[in-house]
Scaffold this motif. Structure first.
Motif, PDB file in Angstrom:
ATOM      1  N   GLU A 165       0.821  -1.178  -0.021  1.00  0.00           N
ATOM      2  CA  GLU A 165      -0.041   0.151   0.003  1.00  0.00           C
ATOM      3  C   GLU A 165       0.825   1.231  -0.028  1.00  0.00           C
ATOM      4  O   GLU A 165       0.601   2.175  -0.800  1.00  0.00           O
ATOM      5  N   HIS A 166       2.240   1.191   0.671  1.00  0.00           N
ATOM      6  CA  HIS A 166       2.839   2.375   0.741  1.00  0.00           C
ATOM      7  C   HIS A 166       3.359   2.662  -0.622  1.00  0.00           C
ATOM      8  O   HIS A 166       3.733   3.668  -1.127  1.00  0.00           O
ATOM      9  N   ALA A 167       3.838   1.713  -1.427  1.00  0.00           N
ATOM     10  CA  ALA A 167       4.480   1.503  -2.647  1.00  0.00           C
ATOM     11  C   ALA A 167       3.277   2.059  -3.695  1.00  0.00           C
ATOM     12  O   ALA A 167       3.696   3.217  -4.461  1.00  0.00           O
ATOM     13  N   LEU A 168       2.223   1.817  -3.577  1.00  0.00           N
ATOM     14  CA  LEU A 168       1.041   2.441  -4.520  1.00  0.00           C
ATOM     15  C   LEU A 168       0.971   3.917  -4.081  1.00  0.00           C
ATOM     16  O   LEU A 168       0.557   4.788  -5.005  1.00  0.00           O
ATOM     17  N   PHE A 169       0.930   4.186  -2.840  1.00  0.00           N
ATOM     18  CA  PHE A 169       0.714   5.567  -2.274  1.00  0.00           C
ATOM     19  C   PHE A 169       1.958   6.670  -2.960  1.00  0.00           C
ATOM     20  O   PHE A 169       1.472   7.550  -3.399  1.00  0.00           O
ATOM     21  N   ILE A 170       3.086   5.924  -2.901  1.00  0.00           N
ATOM     22  CA  ILE A 170       4.315   6.773  -3.262  1.00  0.00           C
ATOM     23  C   ILE A 170       4.079   6.892  -4.882  1.00  0.00           C
ATOM     24  O   ILE A 170       4.403   8.142  -5.375  1.00  0.00           O
ATOM     25  N   GLU A 171       3.734   5.944  -5.496  1.00  0.00           N
ATOM     26  CA  GLU A 171       3.568   6.112  -7.236  1.00  0.00           C
ATOM     27  C   GLU A 171       2.317   7.186  -7.220  1.00  0.00           C
ATOM     28  O   GLU A 171       2.521   7.877  -8.205  1.00  0.00           O
ATOM     29  N   ASP A 172       1.477   7.333  -6.358  1.00  0.00           N
ATOM     30  CA  ASP A 172       0.275   8.363  -6.785  1.00  0.00           C
ATOM     31  C   ASP A 172       0.787   9.812  -6.392  1.00  0.00           C
ATOM     32  O   ASP A 172       0.530  10.868  -7.064  1.00  0.00           O
ATOM     33  N   TYR A 173       1.535   9.794  -5.369  1.00  0.00           N
ATOM     34  CA  TYR A 173       2.128  11.025  -4.782  1.00  0.00           C
ATOM     35  C   TYR A 173       3.215  11.672  -5.722  1.00  0.00           C
ATOM     36  O   TYR A 173       3.199  12.995  -5.480  1.00  0.00           O
TER      37      TYR A 173
END
Length: 84
Positions: free
Chosen positions: A13-21
């Motif tokens: 989930e953190h990796a997906l958040f970073i990608e969106d951010y």
């Protein structure tokens, strides 16, 4: 077992958040924005006051780079972290 059942779902989930951010900087790099630069102050373009808010501060880049390096060393029992 802990990694697969507890840590990996959070890392994913953190990796997906970073990608969106991440956003593209004027120089063409993917960077965090807004970010806080604790070591630098800049003149705010509207107020003229000193501020530490910028895009792509070094601290953010280091955190993202370290996380991605750690996440890529996952055990084979965990699926690869997806990209959006």
């Amino acid at each position: 077992m802990f990694l697969k059942q507890n840590a990996y779902p959070i890392m994913k989930e953190h990796a997906l958040f970073i990608e969106d951010y991440l956003v593209k900087s004027p120089e063409g790099y993917l960077v965090t924005a807004p970010g806080s630069s604790p070591e630098n102050k800049y003149k705010h373009p509207v107020t003229g006051e000193p501020t530490g808010i910028s895009y792509g501060p070094t601290m953010d880049n280091q955190i993202v780079r370290e996380f991605r390096a750690s996440a890529s060393k996952r055990p084979r029992s965990c699926a690869p972290i997806p990209h959006r």
